[in-house]
Write a protein that holds these residues in place. Sequence first.
Motif, PDB file in Angstrom:
ATOM      1  N   ASP A 230      -6.769   9.349   7.040  1.00 39.54           N
ATOM      2  CA  ASP A 230      -6.079   8.694   5.925  1.00 39.54           C
ATOM      3  C   ASP A 230      -4.634   9.163   5.818  1.00 39.54           C
ATOM      4  O   ASP A 230      -3.731   8.375   5.544  1.00 39.54           O
ATOM      5  N   GLU A 231      -4.403  10.464   6.020  1.00 37.25           N
ATOM      6  CA  GLU A 231      -3.043  10.987   5.948  1.00 37.25           C
ATOM      7  C   GLU A 231      -2.203  10.470   7.115  1.00 37.25           C
ATOM      8  O   GLU A 231      -1.045  10.112   6.947  1.00 37.25           O
ATOM      9  N   THR A 232      -2.802  10.387   8.309  1.00 32.07           N
ATOM     10  CA  THR A 232      -2.101   9.845   9.473  1.00 32.07           C
ATOM     11  C   THR A 232      -1.719   8.395   9.220  1.00 32.07           C
ATOM     12  O   THR A 232      -0.590   7.980   9.483  1.00 32.07           O
ATOM     13  N   ASP A 233      -2.679   7.606   8.714  1.00 28.85           N
ATOM     14  CA  ASP A 233      -2.405   6.197   8.417  1.00 28.85           C
ATOM     15  C   ASP A 233      -1.332   6.065   7.343  1.00 28.85           C
ATOM     16  O   ASP A 233      -0.488   5.167   7.401  1.00 28.85           O
ATOM     17  N   GLY A 234      -1.338   6.960   6.354  1.00 29.20           N
ATOM     18  CA  GLY A 234      -0.320   6.923   5.305  1.00 29.20           C
ATOM     19  C   GLY A 234       1.065   7.173   5.854  1.00 29.20           C
ATOM     20  O   GLY A 234       2.024   6.486   5.489  1.00 29.20           O
ATOM     21  N   PHE A 235       1.203   8.148   6.778  1.00 29.50           N
ATOM     22  CA  PHE A 235       2.494   8.405   7.412  1.00 29.50           C
ATOM     23  C   PHE A 235       2.946   7.203   8.224  1.00 29.50           C
ATOM     24  O   PHE A 235       4.104   6.803   8.194  1.00 29.50           O
ATOM     25  N   TYR A 236       2.014   6.597   8.962  1.00 28.95           N
ATOM     26  CA  TYR A 236       2.343   5.433   9.778  1.00 28.95           C
ATOM     27  C   TYR A 236       2.805   4.269   8.898  1.00 28.95           C
ATOM     28  O   TYR A 236       3.807   3.622   9.178  1.00 28.95           O
ATOM     29  N   ASP A 237       2.063   4.010   7.810  1.00 27.78           N
ATOM     30  CA  ASP A 237       2.421   2.909   6.914  1.00 27.78           C
ATOM     31  C   ASP A 237       3.793   3.132   6.273  1.00 27.78           C
ATOM     32  O   ASP A 237       4.585   2.191   6.125  1.00 27.78           O
ATOM     33  N   LEU A 238       4.083   4.371   5.886  1.00 32.49           N
ATOM     34  CA  LEU A 238       5.380   4.684   5.297  1.00 32.49           C
ATOM     35  C   LEU A 238       6.508   4.445   6.301  1.00 32.49           C
ATOM     36  O   LEU A 238       7.515   3.811   5.983  1.00 32.49           O
ATOM     37  N   MET A 239       6.321   4.928   7.531  1.00 31.91           N
ATOM     38  CA  MET A 239       7.335   4.741   8.564  1.00 31.91           C
ATOM     39  C   MET A 239       7.533   3.256   8.859  1.00 31.91           C
ATOM     40  O   MET A 239       8.655   2.766   8.961  1.00 31.91           O
TER      41      MET A 239
END
Length: 91
Positions: free
Chosen positions: A57-66
């Motif tokens: 979830d944290e990885t996906d959150g970073f990806y979505d933000l970028m």
Amino acid sequence: MIINIRKIGNSQGIIIPKYVLQELGYPKTVEITPTKDGIFISPIAGKNVRRKPRNKDETDGFYDLMKSKIENNIAIGKTIWIGNREMERRI
């Protein structure tokens, strides 16, 4: 040098004398390492401290933000695509 451990907020801590910090160049960040003889404190000024994402979830959150930042920059004309995997940023 003998320094007493004192209460600081809800924690315990020590006050490092100014002349010690002066000799170390007033580091903003230090690393504390427990050893068999005690505690070793070393300055890590100039190093970036990074960590891996904790979970998917944290990885996906970073990806979505970028992704959203890049899409926003493309929409306002700050970034353009040059090729299949390249982009150029206008300043």
